[in-house]
Enzyme design. Structure first.
Site, PDB file in Angstrom:
ATOM      1  CB  SER A 215      -0.850   0.079   1.280  1.00  0.00           C
ATOM      2  OG  SER A 215      -1.479   1.178   1.446  1.00  0.00           O
TER       3      SER A 215
ATOM      4  CE1 TYR B 249      -3.938  -2.282   4.937  1.00  0.00           C
ATOM      5  CE2 TYR B 249      -2.885  -0.409   4.606  1.00  0.00           C
ATOM      6  CZ  TYR B 249      -3.518  -1.336   4.207  1.00  0.00           C
ATOM      7  OH  TYR B 249      -3.765  -1.651   2.984  1.00  0.00           O
TER       8      TYR B 249
ATOM      9  CB  ILE C 255     -14.617   7.005  -5.290  1.00  0.00           C
ATOM     10  CG1 ILE C 255     -13.948   8.080  -5.539  1.00  0.00           C
ATOM     11  CG2 ILE C 255     -15.694   6.703  -6.436  1.00  0.00           C
ATOM     12  CD1 ILE C 255     -12.902   7.818  -6.841  1.00  0.00           C
TER      13      ILE C 255
ATOM     14  N   GLY D 241      -4.907  13.492  10.731  1.00  0.00           N
ATOM     15  CA  GLY D 241      -3.954  12.648  10.163  1.00  0.00           C
ATOM     16  C   GLY D 241      -4.138  12.406   8.623  1.00  0.00           C
TER      17      GLY D 241
HETATM   18  P1  NAD Z   1     -11.454  -5.985   0.992  1.00  0.00           P
HETATM   19  O1  NAD Z   1     -11.774  -6.172   2.408  1.00  0.00           O
HETATM   20  O2  NAD Z   1     -12.657  -6.029   0.100  1.00  0.00           O
HETATM   21  O3  NAD Z   1     -10.784  -7.463   0.608  1.00  0.00           O
HETATM   22  C1  NAD Z   1      -9.962  -8.357   1.682  1.00  0.00           C
HETATM   23  C2  NAD Z   1     -10.611  -9.822   1.487  1.00  0.00           C
HETATM   24  O4  NAD Z   1      -9.694 -10.505   2.559  1.00  0.00           O
HETATM   25  C3  NAD Z   1     -11.848 -10.073   1.838  1.00  0.00           C
HETATM   26  O5  NAD Z   1     -12.598 -10.656   0.891  1.00  0.00           O
HETATM   27  C4  NAD Z   1     -11.913 -10.517   3.386  1.00  0.00           C
HETATM   28  O6  NAD Z   1     -12.878 -11.217   3.551  1.00  0.00           O
HETATM   29  C5  NAD Z   1     -10.483 -11.346   3.013  1.00  0.00           C
HETATM   30  N1  NAD Z   1      -9.916 -11.482   4.610  1.00  0.00           N
HETATM   31  C6  NAD Z   1      -9.610 -10.734   5.608  1.00  0.00           C
HETATM   32  N2  NAD Z   1      -9.237 -11.414   6.532  1.00  0.00           N
HETATM   33  C7  NAD Z   1      -9.037 -12.778   6.171  1.00  0.00           C
HETATM   34  C8  NAD Z   1      -8.369 -13.770   6.588  1.00  0.00           C
HETATM   35  N3  NAD Z   1      -7.748 -13.849   7.943  1.00  0.00           N
HETATM   36  N4  NAD Z   1      -8.397 -15.030   6.009  1.00  0.00           N
HETATM   37  C9  NAD Z   1      -8.813 -14.928   4.771  1.00  0.00           C
HETATM   38  N5  NAD Z   1      -9.420 -14.054   4.245  1.00  0.00           N
HETATM   39  C10 NAD Z   1      -9.497 -12.865   4.917  1.00  0.00           C
HETATM   40  O7  NAD Z   1     -10.293  -4.991   0.789  1.00  0.00           O
HETATM   41  P2  NAD Z   1      -9.797  -4.549  -0.870  1.00  0.00           P
HETATM   42  O8  NAD Z   1      -9.855  -3.064  -0.809  1.00  0.00           O
HETATM   43  O9  NAD Z   1     -10.331  -5.655  -1.921  1.00  0.00           O
HETATM   44  O10 NAD Z   1      -8.099  -4.962  -0.509  1.00  0.00           O
HETATM   45  C11 NAD Z   1      -7.428  -6.119  -1.092  1.00  0.00           C
HETATM   46  C12 NAD Z   1      -5.887  -5.923  -0.702  1.00  0.00           C
HETATM   47  O11 NAD Z   1      -5.598  -4.705  -1.224  1.00  0.00           O
HETATM   48  C13 NAD Z   1      -5.875  -5.870   0.575  1.00  0.00           C
HETATM   49  O12 NAD Z   1      -4.457  -6.504   0.870  1.00  0.00           O
HETATM   50  C14 NAD Z   1      -5.550  -4.288   0.989  1.00  0.00           C
HETATM   51  O13 NAD Z   1      -4.675  -4.013   1.984  1.00  0.00           O
HETATM   52  C15 NAD Z   1      -4.825  -3.923  -0.127  1.00  0.00           C
HETATM   53  N6  NAD Z   1      -5.097  -2.380  -0.508  1.00  0.00           N
HETATM   54  C16 NAD Z   1      -6.283  -2.109  -1.066  1.00  0.00           C
HETATM   55  C17 NAD Z   1      -6.289  -0.425  -1.330  1.00  0.00           C
HETATM   56  C18 NAD Z   1      -7.723  -0.094  -1.742  1.00  0.00           C
HETATM   57  O14 NAD Z   1      -7.486   1.188  -2.024  1.00  0.00           O
HETATM   58  N7  NAD Z   1      -8.700  -0.594  -1.785  1.00  0.00           N
HETATM   59  C19 NAD Z   1      -5.286   0.330  -1.063  1.00  0.00           C
HETATM   60  C20 NAD Z   1      -3.897  -0.194  -0.669  1.00  0.00           C
HETATM   61  C21 NAD Z   1      -3.721  -1.723  -0.611  1.00  0.00           C
HETATM   62  C1  UD2 Z   2      -6.199   5.500   2.189  1.00  0.00           C
HETATM   63  C2  UD2 Z   2      -6.620   4.410   2.431  1.00  0.00           C
HETATM   64  C3  UD2 Z   2      -6.296   4.020   3.949  1.00  0.00           C
HETATM   65  C4  UD2 Z   2      -4.705   4.308   4.037  1.00  0.00           C
HETATM   66  C5  UD2 Z   2      -4.427   5.593   3.704  1.00  0.00           C
HETATM   67  C6  UD2 Z   2      -3.015   5.715   3.644  1.00  0.00           C
HETATM   68  C7  UD2 Z   2      -8.769   3.530   1.387  1.00  0.00           C
HETATM   69  C8  UD2 Z   2     -10.272   3.481   1.438  1.00  0.00           C
HETATM   70  N1  UD2 Z   2      -8.254   4.128   2.321  1.00  0.00           N
HETATM   71  O1  UD2 Z   2      -6.938   6.495   2.809  1.00  0.00           O
HETATM   72  O2  UD2 Z   2      -6.612   2.716   4.193  1.00  0.00           O
HETATM   73  O3  UD2 Z   2      -3.832   3.395   3.273  1.00  0.00           O
HETATM   74  O4  UD2 Z   2      -4.946   5.781   2.112  1.00  0.00           O
HETATM   75  O5  UD2 Z   2      -2.519   7.097   3.359  1.00  0.00           O
HETATM   76  O6  UD2 Z   2      -8.129   3.134   0.171  1.00  0.00           O
HETATM   77  N2  UD2 Z   2     -13.096  11.989   2.899  1.00  0.00           N
HETATM   78  C9  UD2 Z   2     -14.303  12.876   3.073  1.00  0.00           C
HETATM   79  N3  UD2 Z   2     -15.399  12.408   3.041  1.00  0.00           N
HETATM   80  C10 UD2 Z   2     -16.077  11.066   3.222  1.00  0.00           C
HETATM   81  C11 UD2 Z   2     -14.726  10.137   3.213  1.00  0.00           C
HETATM   82  C12 UD2 Z   2     -13.522  10.620   3.003  1.00  0.00           C
HETATM   83  O7  UD2 Z   2     -13.944  14.173   2.853  1.00  0.00           O
HETATM   84  O8  UD2 Z   2     -16.963  10.726   3.599  1.00  0.00           O
HETATM   85  C13 UD2 Z   2     -11.924  12.363   2.643  1.00  0.00           C
HETATM   86  C14 UD2 Z   2     -10.921  11.855   3.386  1.00  0.00           C
HETATM   87  O9  UD2 Z   2     -10.807  12.803   4.691  1.00  0.00           O
HETATM   88  C15 UD2 Z   2      -9.606  11.910   2.590  1.00  0.00           C
HETATM   89  C16 UD2 Z   2     -10.052  11.754   1.033  1.00  0.00           C
HETATM   90  O10 UD2 Z   2     -11.477  11.767   1.208  1.00  0.00           O
HETATM   91  O11 UD2 Z   2      -9.000  13.504   2.446  1.00  0.00           O
HETATM   92  C17 UD2 Z   2      -9.712  10.311   0.879  1.00  0.00           C
HETATM   93  O12 UD2 Z   2     -10.143   9.525   1.901  1.00  0.00           O
HETATM   94  P1  UD2 Z   2     -10.199   7.588   1.911  1.00  0.00           P
HETATM   95  O13 UD2 Z   2     -10.456   7.281   3.252  1.00  0.00           O
HETATM   96  O14 UD2 Z   2     -10.964   7.218   0.734  1.00  0.00           O
HETATM   97  O15 UD2 Z   2      -8.664   7.495   1.397  1.00  0.00           O
HETATM   98  P2  UD2 Z   2      -7.261   8.007   2.134  1.00  0.00           P
HETATM   99  O16 UD2 Z   2      -6.499   8.241   1.084  1.00  0.00           O
HETATM  100  O17 UD2 Z   2      -7.396   8.722   3.199  1.00  0.00           O
END
Ligand code: NAD
Ligand code: UD2
Length: 309
Positions: free
Chosen positions: A121, A145, A190, A274
């Site tokens: 991430s 995290y 989003i 933060g």
């Molecule tokens: P998500 O929560 O939809 O997907 C995570 C999945 O892992 C879920 O299906 C959950 O049930 C499963 N899971 C959680 N704990 C588990 C366990 N102990 N054993 C087996 N399965 C388990 O989230 P996502 O957004 O799809 O994230 C996928 C990956 O991408 C994660 O590793 C997350 O940290 C990483 N990531 C996501 C974003 C983002 O913007 N969505 C950004 C950076 C990193």
């Molecule tokens: C992202 C990741 C978080 C962490 C972080 C590290 C997601 C969902 N979150 O947080 O897990 O990795 O990056 O930097 O991927 N906001 C509003 N209104 C709302 C919700 C959010 O104004 O109802 C703002 C929030 O304060 C921020 C921006 O939108 O300024 C984006 O928020 P986010 O939670 O989608 O993602 P971020 O980048 O803060």
């Protein structure tokens, strides 16, 4: 054109389920290992001969070992993806985000599985002033995290050096698209904005809305994951996955207003503590190593997500 058997941990989640769809469409065999903590069965196709689903937990090595049996490659996406959850329960989330990752690495070693794709991430950079953020930027993991994601990268590199693992490490920026769950205040902005707009509910902007993020549409990301898990010689270095473009929340809202039938009820409140002000990936490495380039303008991804909701 080799068909592979691929273990996708977290395959029932937001990102994982899109990857599963793509891999199945290319006739790969897929094993999903997921404990359905945030993932949903509904995210997965109900009857596909290429798919098997293991309802299990990556914290348990025997579960991981059984799920991985016969697999050629692993895409490791399972995690407690909420930063807030890691702040509230560092020990519990560490068991999943770090120990779970180690269980997968051990199984890869034991079963001779070389290809390993890992979801790290942008959180590993913390609140940096450097823009865009390249992989050479000082690492600054500010939360449990982020610390676990970064430690996972280091363990993966150990398995690469010691046991000839062939890993690909991606540092995802802000991913969005259909199936992203809007239900928590810490869900992707989003998904929250779109859901509020459709329900005709007030939208809260924390701060002045001029903060920016580098948003990546999930379909773009999973094409990259598919490429990483199927190519013969993957790049070992961590790679940023962002578009290299910043979008402000106010720009997002203007785009959402365009396809909303009623005026959005936008309320500005205090910035979140933060919160990062600006975020943008330097994506030169992933462009060079993987030929990654942005195909979806953010507005198109927004529209598709809007239609899905
Ligand atoms: P998500 O929560 O939809 O997907 C995570 C999945 O892992 C879920 O299906 C959950 O049930 C499963 N899971 C959680 N704990 C588990 C366990 N102990 N054993 C087996 N399965 C388990 O989230 P996502 O957004 O799809 O994230 C996928 C990956 O991408 C994660 O590793 C997350 O940290 C990483 N990531 C996501 C974003 C983002 O913007 N969505 C950004 C950076 C990193
Ligand atoms: C992202 C990741 C978080 C962490 C972080 C590290 C997601 C969902 N979150 O947080 O897990 O990795 O990056 O930097 O991927 N906001 C509003 N209104 C709302 C919700 C959010 O104004 O109802 C703002 C929030 O304060 C921020 C921006 O939108 O300024 C984006 O928020 P986010 O939670 O989608 O993602 P971020 O980048 O803060």
């Amino acid at each position: 054109n080799d068909k592979l058997k691929i273990l996708v941990t977290g395959g029932a989640g937001f990102i994982g389920s899109h990857l599963v769809d793509l891999l199945l469409s290319q006739n790969h065999q897929v094993v999903v290992l997921d404990n359905f903590s945030t993932g949903k069965l509904d995210n997965l196709p109900s009857a596909d001969r290429g798919l098997s689903i293991v309802n299990g937990d990556i914290r348990y090595s025997d579960t991981v070992e059984q799920a991985a049996t016969g697999c050629d490659a692993i895409v490791h996406l399972a995690a407690v993806a909420s930063v807030q959850a890691s702040v509230e329960d560092p020990c519990g989330t560490h068991q999943v985000n770090l120990v779970g990752t180690l269980n997968l690495l051990e199984v890869a070693k034991k079963q001779g599985i070389k290809r390993f794709v890992y979801a790290s991430s942008a959180a590993v950079y913390g609140d940096t002033n450097e823009l865009p953020v390249s992989e050479a930027t000082q690492l600054n993991p500010l939360t449990p995290y982020a610390a676990d994601k970064l430690a996972g990268e280091y363990y993966i590199d150990f398995y690469r050096r010691q046991y000839h693992l062939k890993p690909v490490i991606f540092r995802f920026f802000n991913i969005f698209g259909p199936r992203q769950d809007p239900s928590s205040p810490y869900s992707g902005v989003i998904s929250i904005f779109l859901q509020r707009a459709q329900a005709n509910q007030p939208i809260t902007v924390f701060g002045d809305g001029e903060q920016t993020r580098d948003f990546v549409y999930v379909a773009e990301l999973v094409r990259l994951l598919e490429q990483a898990v199927t190519t013969t010689e993957p790049a070992a270095m961590p790679m940023n996955v962002g578009n290299g473009k910043q979008t402000s929340l106010n720009q997002l809202l203007a785009a959402i207003q365009d396809f909303s039938s009623h005026p959005l009820d936008i309320r500005y409140s205090n910035p979140r503590s933060g919160d990062i002000r600006y975020s943008c990936a330097d994506n030169q490495r992933v462009r060079e190593q993987m030929g990654f380039h942005n195909q979806y303008p953010i507005a198109d991804g927004l529209k598709r997500t809007w239609e899905w909701m």
